[in-house]
Design a protein around this motif. Structure first.
Motif, PDB file in Angstrom:
ATOM      1  N   GLY A 205      -0.398   6.947  -2.466  1.00 34.15           N
ATOM      2  CA  GLY A 205      -1.215   6.010  -3.228  1.00 34.15           C
ATOM      3  C   GLY A 205      -1.357   4.647  -2.598  1.00 34.15           C
ATOM      4  N   LEU A 206      -0.903   4.481  -1.347  1.00 35.67           N
ATOM      5  CA  LEU A 206      -1.013   3.193  -0.659  1.00 35.67           C
ATOM      6  C   LEU A 206      -2.270   3.133   0.197  1.00 35.67           C
ATOM      7  N   VAL A 207      -2.770   1.924   0.376  1.00 31.38           N
ATOM      8  CA  VAL A 207      -3.867   1.692   1.315  1.00 31.38           C
ATOM      9  C   VAL A 207      -3.424   0.601   2.283  1.00 31.38           C
ATOM     10  N   ARG A 208      -3.948   0.664   3.504  1.00 30.79           N
ATOM     11  CA  ARG A 208      -3.657  -0.368   4.489  1.00 30.79           C
ATOM     12  C   ARG A 208      -4.718  -1.452   4.378  1.00 30.79           C
TER      13      ARG A 208
ATOM     14  N   ASP B 178       4.891  -7.341   2.690  1.00 31.25           N
ATOM     15  CA  ASP B 178       5.527  -7.475   4.004  1.00 31.25           C
ATOM     16  C   ASP B 178       4.440  -7.359   5.060  1.00 31.25           C
ATOM     17  N   LEU B 179       4.240  -8.414   5.832  1.00 33.14           N
ATOM     18  CA  LEU B 179       3.129  -8.481   6.773  1.00 33.14           C
ATOM     19  C   LEU B 179       3.554  -8.115   8.193  1.00 33.14           C
ATOM     20  N   THR B 180       2.685  -7.384   8.891  1.00 31.97           N
ATOM     21  CA  THR B 180       2.802  -7.142  10.328  1.00 31.97           C
ATOM     22  C   THR B 180       1.657  -7.876  11.006  1.00 31.97           C
TER      23      THR B 180
ATOM     24  N   LEU C 189      -0.486  -1.640   0.454  1.00 34.14           N
ATOM     25  CA  LEU C 189      -0.431  -1.954  -0.973  1.00 34.14           C
ATOM     26  C   LEU C 189      -0.859  -0.751  -1.800  1.00 34.14           C
ATOM     27  N   PRO C 190      -0.389  -0.661  -3.038  1.00 40.08           N
ATOM     28  CA  PRO C 190      -0.898   0.392  -3.936  1.00 40.08           C
ATOM     29  C   PRO C 190      -2.411   0.272  -4.074  1.00 40.08           C
TER      30      PRO C 190
ATOM     31  N   VAL D 290      -9.765  -3.003   3.139  1.00 45.04           N
ATOM     32  CA  VAL D 290      -9.056  -1.750   3.406  1.00 45.04           C
ATOM     33  C   VAL D 290      -9.524  -1.195   4.755  1.00 45.04           C
ATOM     34  N   VAL D 291      -8.573  -0.762   5.566  1.00 43.83           N
ATOM     35  CA  VAL D 291      -8.881  -0.176   6.866  1.00 43.83           C
ATOM     36  C   VAL D 291      -8.206   1.181   6.961  1.00 43.83           C
TER      37      VAL D 291
END
Length: 281
Positions: free
Chosen positions: A16-19, A60-62, A82-83, A113-114
């Motif tokens: 259920g997460l998206v980047r 948490d960021l990259t 993120l959800p 979203v990517v």
């Protein structure tokens, strides 16, 4: 330019997460670099706090490249997972709400979203920096004083340009880097150009990646040539060294700005990240 911290682990979306890709700008004058540090204002610390405040969810960021204390950015890139429902609920208002909670020297200018294969750091093809300095007696223009370093001696931009051209290509830039344990100092310098516009000199630097303090050290070496203290071939002669050169000055942080990060097409993201991780290991 990257700091000597532990690399971010590979993250994978799912469940259920998206980047989410973030476009970021900041005035680094009062910030202690990108990476979060206890008791210090940093870009990562301000952004993660602001995002958590708006989303009510830990973030948490990259990042594409950790910048040093005092260095600016107009084209920084980071990602987080993120959800999906949470981001969808906030997407349309996210930038405006972040503007209300972030300090005025940090801004998120885009969020979308990517593909899951996108990795802000390891999928990057190139980072592009601009270093601005002026040898005008009056110093930097008042409206550009945050991103333009003052220099007290006259500089020969033509000699600096000749020296810069000799540094292009793939080399071991150990002489210009603060070594990080286990990390390579071999980089491909794609562009290093020096241009004067009146009293302002711009040094444009592009590479697949930069070592810690590499851009500012390259600029410092070019300045030594511009002052006439070193011949044009001196910076390139240091490429034979396997450790940092003690006589290479480091240019002040305030003149440096990260302006852009390049990425491959979506269908090449995963392959690029694998190649980059293999090089760094």
């Amino acid at each position: 330019m990257e700091h000597p911290h532990v690399d971010e682990p590979a993250t994978a979306t799912g469940g259920g997460l998206v980047r989410v890709r973030l476009e970021i700008s900041y005035d680094g004058t009062a910030l202690h670099g990108w990476a979060r540090q206890p008791g210090q204002r940093t870009v990562q610390g301000e952004l993660e706090l602001g995002l958590a405040t708006v989303l009510r969810h830990d973030v948490d960021l990259t990042v594409a490249g950790r910048t040093d204390a005092g260095v600016h950015a107009v084209g920084q890139v980071a990602h987080t997972d993120l959800p999906a429902e949470l981001f969808a609920a906030h997407e349309s208002r996210l930038l405006r709400r972040l503007r209300g909670v972030l300090p005025p020297d940090v801004a998120v200018t885009g969020a979308r979203v990517v593909r899951p294969e996108f990795d802000a750091r390891f999928a990057a093809l190139a980072r592009h920096y601009v270093y601005r300095l002026t040898d005008a007696d009056s110093g930097p223009p008042p409206l550009r004083r945050a991103d333009t370093a003052a220099w007290s001696r006259r500089l020969d931009a033509s000699a600096m340009r000749v020296a810069a051209a000799l540094l292009l290509g793939q080399h071991d830039f150990a002489a210009f880097c603060r070594r990080r344990e286990g990390a390579t100092t071999i980089r491909t310098l794609l562009d290093l150009d020096v241009r004067r516009a009146g009293p302002v000199i711009e040094v444009r630097a592009s590479a697949d990646a930069f070592c810690h303090s590499m851009v500012r050290s390259l600029v410092g070496a070019l300045i030594a040539v511009g002052e006439g203290r070193r011949p044009a071939g001196w910076p390139a002669s240091l490429l034979s060294m396997t450790s940092r050169a003690n006589d290479v000055p480091v240019a002040p942080a305030g003149g440096l700005t990260l302006v852009r990060v390049d990425y491959p097409p979506d269908d090449e993201l995963a392959a690029r990240a694998l190649v980059t991780r293999a090089k760094r290991s």
